[in-house]
Each structure stands twice: as C-alpha cells, then as structure tokens.
Scaffold this motif. Structure first.
Motif, PDB file in Angstrom:
ATOM      1  N   ALA A  17      37.518  44.573  68.546  1.00 58.69           N
ATOM      2  CA  ALA A  17      37.711  44.231  69.957  1.00 58.69           C
ATOM      3  C   ALA A  17      38.530  42.961  70.086  1.00 58.69           C
ATOM      4  N   VAL A  18      39.477  42.983  70.999  1.00 54.61           N
ATOM      5  CA  VAL A  18      40.270  41.809  71.343  1.00 54.61           C
ATOM      6  C   VAL A  18      40.026  41.548  72.829  1.00 54.61           C
ATOM      7  N   THR A  19      39.580  40.343  73.142  1.00 53.34           N
ATOM      8  CA  THR A  19      39.300  39.978  74.524  1.00 53.34           C
ATOM      9  C   THR A  19      40.598  39.652  75.258  1.00 53.34           C
ATOM     10  N   LEU A  66      37.525  43.191  78.381  1.00 52.94           N
ATOM     11  CA  LEU A  66      37.419  42.010  79.230  1.00 52.94           C
ATOM     12  C   LEU A  66      36.327  41.106  78.684  1.00 52.94           C
ATOM     13  N   PRO A  67      36.401  39.808  78.968  1.00 61.70           N
ATOM     14  CA  PRO A  67      35.384  38.890  78.445  1.00 61.70           C
ATOM     15  C   PRO A  67      33.998  39.215  79.007  1.00 61.70           C
ATOM     16  N   ARG A  68      32.999  39.081  78.165  1.00 59.91           N
ATOM     17  CA  ARG A  68      31.618  39.227  78.617  1.00 59.91           C
ATOM     18  C   ARG A  68      31.165  37.891  79.167  1.00 59.91           C
ATOM     19  N   GLU A  69      30.218  37.928  80.088  1.00 59.39           N
ATOM     20  CA  GLU A  69      29.685  36.686  80.643  1.00 59.39           C
ATOM     21  C   GLU A  69      29.123  35.826  79.519  1.00 59.39           C
ATOM     22  N   GLY A  70      29.606  34.599  79.437  1.00 62.27           N
ATOM     23  CA  GLY A  70      29.163  33.685  78.396  1.00 62.27           C
ATOM     24  C   GLY A  70      29.824  33.919  77.048  1.00 62.27           C
TER      25      GLY A  70
END
Length: 132
Positions: A17-19, A66-70
């Motif tokens: 995975a690449v954010t 997409l980025p995860r929260e935190g």
C-alpha cells in the motif's frame, strides 16, 4: 506455500500500500506517467475506493490508499523497489515526462546495482534498481 513456525501459510507478497492524498491524481501518475496497468478500481463502503496498479505482468501490485485516521500521510519513503532492465533509459524517460527523479543514476560498483529514486505525485519516494 511456506509454513512458518507458528503455522501461518503465506504464499506471496500480494500487494503493498502507498498512501496518497488524491486517488485520481495517483492513478493518473502510476498509469498515465509510469505506464502501469490498472488492476482494480472498486468502490466500497461510504465513498471509498480500492485501487491497485502494477507494471504489466508483475505478480505484486500497489494499492493506492487514502490515509487512515492517525496513520501516515503521503510524502514518505515507500520502501518500494522497482526493477529496471535498462536503468539509464528509464531514468531518462521519467525525466523527460517531468517526473521528480534523482539528478542521475547512482553507481556504487559491484555488488550494488545501479539505482535511482523518484517521487510520485504525492512526494512518495520509490527506488528503481537495474536487474542484473
């Protein structure tokens, strides 16, 4: 298949995975600029998408998430290493397409293969190493 000491049965590295900040922009970069194939673009949940890309024929794909929260946001060293059959040609082609690459191919001498890095549309670093 490999059985580990604890009994897990892993068969391969399926994907990494690449954010990214913008999945459409990332998809355009990896498919349009790098020439990867789009393997999946599947909506799920509340407006989310699962997107995977890869070099044609490669067994392992890249999930553009997409980025995860935190979690870690975009703009980091991904740890991805792509293999090139002609590193000088690939370096030149990426530079001609306006990709943010290292200024030149690094040549450290045997046993280290020639290599360079580039940054994707979100500033995520990817390394390229010549097959050899």
């Amino acid at each position: 298949m490999t059985e580990t000491a604890r009994g897990a049965r892993f068969t391969e590295v399926g994907r990494v995975a690449v954010t990214v900040a913008d999945q459409d922009r990332a998809l355009e970069f990896y498919v349009g600029t790098l020439g990867f194939e789009k393997r999946a673009d599947i909506p799920f949940g509340d407006g989310h998408r699962w997107i995977e890309v890869a070099p044609a024929g490669a067994p392992t794909g890249i999930a553009l998430v997409l980025p995860r929260e935190g979690g870690q946001g975009p703009g980091y060293d991904t740890g991805l290493i792509l293999t090139s059959e002609d590193i000088d040609a690939d370096h030149a082609a990426l530079r001609e397409r306006g990709v943010d690459t290292d200024p030149e191919v690094q040549r450290w001498g045997a046993p280290v293969p020639p290599m360079f890095s580039f940054r994707d549309a979100d500033g995520n670093a990817v390394m390229v190493v010549e097959n050899g």
